[in-house]
Design a protein around this motif. Structure first.
Motif, mmCIF file in Angstrom:
data_model
loop_
_atom_site.group_PDB
_atom_site.id
_atom_site.type_symbol
_atom_site.label_atom_id
_atom_site.label_comp_id
_atom_site.label_asym_id
_atom_site.label_seq_id
_atom_site.Cartn_x
_atom_site.Cartn_y
_atom_site.Cartn_z
ATOM 1 N N ASP A 42 1.689 9.056 -5.825
ATOM 2 C CA ASP A 42 2.200 10.414 -5.606
ATOM 3 C C ASP A 42 3.188 10.797 -6.699
ATOM 4 O O ASP A 42 3.144 11.916 -7.233
ATOM 5 C CB ASP A 42 2.854 10.490 -4.227
ATOM 6 C CG ASP A 42 3.336 11.889 -3.909
ATOM 7 O OD1 ASP A 42 2.498 12.815 -3.869
ATOM 8 O OD2 ASP A 42 4.564 12.052 -3.708
ATOM 9 N N PHE A 43 4.077 9.851 -7.025
ATOM 10 C CA PHE A 43 5.045 10.109 -8.087
ATOM 11 C C PHE A 43 4.337 10.357 -9.419
ATOM 12 O O PHE A 43 4.701 11.259 -10.177
ATOM 13 C CB PHE A 43 6.006 8.929 -8.196
ATOM 14 C CG PHE A 43 6.937 9.013 -9.389
ATOM 15 C CD1 PHE A 43 8.041 9.846 -9.374
ATOM 16 C CD2 PHE A 43 6.684 8.252 -10.523
ATOM 17 C CE1 PHE A 43 8.889 9.926 -10.471
ATOM 18 C CE2 PHE A 43 7.518 8.325 -11.616
ATOM 19 C CZ PHE A 43 8.633 9.166 -11.597
ATOM 20 N N LYS A 44 3.299 9.533 -9.671
ATOM 21 C CA LYS A 44 2.562 9.699 -10.927
ATOM 22 C C LYS A 44 1.877 11.057 -10.956
ATOM 23 O O LYS A 44 1.836 11.718 -12.010
ATOM 24 C CB LYS A 44 1.531 8.576 -11.059
ATOM 25 C CG LYS A 44 2.136 7.213 -11.384
ATOM 26 C CD LYS A 44 1.089 6.114 -11.356
ATOM 27 C CE LYS A 44 0.080 6.312 -12.448
ATOM 28 N NZ LYS A 44 -0.916 5.209 -12.470
ATOM 29 N N GLY A 45 1.332 11.502 -9.786
ATOM 30 C CA GLY A 45 0.665 12.798 -9.740
ATOM 31 C C GLY A 45 1.638 13.930 -10.012
ATOM 32 O O GLY A 45 1.352 14.838 -10.815
ATOM 33 N N THR A 92 0.830 -1.203 0.000
ATOM 34 C CA THR A 92 0.000 0.000 0.000
ATOM 35 C C THR A 92 0.865 1.254 0.000
ATOM 36 O O THR A 92 0.594 2.214 -0.737
ATOM 37 C CB THR A 92 -0.929 -0.004 1.228
ATOM 38 O OG1 THR A 92 -1.728 -1.187 1.193
ATOM 39 C CG2 THR A 92 -1.838 1.219 1.223
ATOM 40 N N ASN A 93 1.924 1.233 0.867
ATOM 41 C CA ASN A 93 2.843 2.382 0.888
ATOM 42 C C ASN A 93 3.500 2.575 -0.465
ATOM 43 O O ASN A 93 3.646 3.707 -0.946
ATOM 44 C CB ASN A 93 3.909 2.177 1.968
ATOM 45 C CG ASN A 93 3.304 2.225 3.365
ATOM 46 O OD1 ASN A 93 2.272 2.861 3.582
ATOM 47 N ND2 ASN A 93 3.958 1.573 4.315
ATOM 48 N N PHE A 94 3.903 1.454 -1.058
ATOM 49 C CA PHE A 94 4.529 1.547 -2.382
ATOM 50 C C PHE A 94 3.552 2.120 -3.408
ATOM 51 O O PHE A 94 3.903 2.973 -4.222
ATOM 52 C CB PHE A 94 5.008 0.162 -2.812
ATOM 53 C CG PHE A 94 5.552 0.121 -4.213
ATOM 54 C CD1 PHE A 94 6.819 0.599 -4.500
ATOM 55 C CD2 PHE A 94 4.775 -0.390 -5.247
ATOM 56 C CE1 PHE A 94 7.311 0.565 -5.792
ATOM 57 C CE2 PHE A 94 5.262 -0.418 -6.539
ATOM 58 C CZ PHE A 94 6.547 0.054 -6.815
ATOM 59 N N GLU A 95 2.288 1.627 -3.323
ATOM 60 C CA GLU A 95 1.283 2.125 -4.260
ATOM 61 C C GLU A 95 1.026 3.610 -4.042
ATOM 62 O O GLU A 95 0.866 4.372 -5.008
ATOM 63 C CB GLU A 95 -0.013 1.327 -4.095
ATOM 64 C CG GLU A 95 0.090 -0.111 -4.604
ATOM 65 C CD GLU A 95 -1.195 -0.882 -4.369
ATOM 66 O OE1 GLU A 95 -2.043 -0.372 -3.589
ATOM 67 O OE2 GLU A 95 -1.356 -1.967 -4.952
ATOM 68 N N ASN A 96 0.983 4.025 -2.748
ATOM 69 C CA ASN A 96 0.774 5.452 -2.465
ATOM 70 C C ASN A 96 1.923 6.292 -3.013
ATOM 71 O O ASN A 96 1.705 7.350 -3.610
ATOM 72 C CB ASN A 96 0.625 5.675 -0.959
ATOM 73 C CG ASN A 96 -0.661 5.055 -0.413
ATOM 74 O OD1 ASN A 96 -1.629 4.911 -1.156
ATOM 75 N ND2 ASN A 96 -0.664 4.712 0.865
ATOM 76 N N LYS A 97 3.157 5.805 -2.792
ATOM 77 C CA LYS A 97 4.316 6.525 -3.331
ATOM 78 C C LYS A 97 4.270 6.562 -4.850
ATOM 79 O O LYS A 97 4.597 7.580 -5.469
ATOM 80 C CB LYS A 97 5.604 5.859 -2.854
ATOM 81 C CG LYS A 97 5.869 6.024 -1.361
ATOM 82 C CD LYS A 97 7.160 5.327 -0.948
ATOM 83 C CE LYS A 97 7.411 5.485 0.553
ATOM 84 N NZ LYS A 97 8.646 4.788 0.977
#
Length: 377
Positions: free
Chosen positions: A300-303, A292-297
């Protein structure tokens, strides 16, 4: 006239033609009859011979057929005897197996009955010799000895000791606790041992001790409660070995002494398996948290990347527009340069085509000057 000569004496006899013909006819008829008889005899003999041959052949075929049938009958009987023997052997073998199994079961049950009788005799003898208190203490000692036999192998990391803490006003007999290698407790069991003598006036029941056992379990923070009992020795329910009493008291069992070690093993193994499953679940949940943390990061990176991409895209569009304008201006300059080049070419062509004759045409004064210059040269 005709003559007939006697074959014996040679005398010749004169005879007229008609008589001669009759004699010849008689002779011929007699010879023909004789020949017919001979032929008939030969035919009859041949026929009889053929009949005899056929009879011999038929007899031989009959004997051959009979022999063949006899051989087939012998073969069939042999096969039948073989099959009968095979079936008989199979039946005998099956009977032997049944006898062996029957004897094995008989020996097994006789052994079990003997062992049971020995146990019954042992406990009856024990009951006859000891008081009610000593019976209870002896059962406790029995269970402790059974546990200590396996403590170093099956229960080396376990705690099993007498419950000597009566600060709450009550105490059980033994407490079992098992921890994981990390030190976390996975299971705890409160044990109570109960027995009584056949001579005891008042026969106690197992249910008489369940409420107190449940209270002791709660006071000592144990997960399970187990009553090891020899009470109600004729009860079909309790003689099953392990009886689940959870419908009355939470996580409580009543067992016979021979199931003391098995119930510890069953509950301990189930608890360890449950702990292992929990650890795996926690590890899985941790992995999910990491994911989940990886997906959030990643989101965020994609944003951020999208924002920078949009900003760079707008600037890129402006740059493209400026390049297009510059190209348009350069195209105009190119067009003008091409037009100037054409003018220069036309001017050069005209210059190259320019002659003195064309310059002095229609201008007599200039023409006179060039003529004078030419004469001077």
């Amino acid at each position: 006239m005709a003559e007939i000569k006697c074959p014996n004496c040679g005398t010749k006899i004169a005879i007229d033609e008609s008589n001669y013909a009759k004699i010849v006819s008689q002779i011929r008829n007699e010879e023909f009859s004789n020949e017919i008889k001979e032929v008939e005899k030969r035919l009859i003999a041949n026929k009889n011979k053929e009949i005899e041959i056929l009879q011999e052949k038929a007899k031989a075929e009959k004997e051959q057929t009979i022999l063949q049938y006899k051989q087939e009958i012998v073969s069939i009987r042999a096969n039948q005897d073989k099959k009968i023997n095979e079936l008989q052997n199979a039946i005998n073998l099956k009977n032997q197996e049944l006898q062996i199994n029957e004897q094995s079961l008989k020996n097994k049950y006789e052994t079990e009955i003997k062992n049971k009788d020995e146990i019954i005799a042992y406990y009856k003898d024990l009951k006859a010799k000891l008081s009610t208190k000593m019976l209870g203490e002896n059962l406790e000692q029995h269970c402790q000895n059974e546990f200590n036999k396996l403590r170093a192998t099956a229960f080396k990391d376990a705690y099993f000791e007498k419950d000597n803490d009566d600060s709450s006003g009550s105490k059980g007999d033994f407490i079992f606790r098992q921890k994981t290698p990390e030190g976390a407790e996975v299971i705890s069991i409160m044990f109570e041992m109960k027995n009584q003598s056949d001579t005891t006036a008042t026969k106690r029941k197992n249910e008489d001790f369940l409420e107190k056992l449940d209270k002791d379990r709660k006071n000592k923070n144990c997960e399970y409660a187990v009553l090891v009992s020899l009470l109600e020795e004729d009860s079909d329910l309790y003689n099953m070995g392990i009886v689940d009493m959870s419908y009355k008291y939470h996580k409580m069992y009543v067992i016979r002494p021979q199931f003391f070690i098995p119930i510890i093993t069953l509950l301990r193994d189930a608890a360890l398996k449950n702990a292992e499953d929990k650890n795996q679940l926690l590890a899985y949940q941790k992995q999910n948290i990491d994911i989940t943390n990886f997906e959030n990061k990643l989101l965020d990176f994609k944003g951020q990347f999208e924002k920078k991409y949009q900003l760079a895209g707008s600037k890129f569009k402006d740059a493209i527009d400026e390049i297009d304008k510059t190209i348009e201006r350069l195209q105009k300059v190119k067009t003008n340069l091409l037009a100037s080049e054409n003018n220069f070419r036309l001017a050069n062509d005209k210059l190259q085509d320019l002659t003195i004759k064309k310059l002095t045409y229609g201008n007599p004064t200039i023409k006179q000057k060039f003529a004078e210059l030419k004469e001077e040269k």
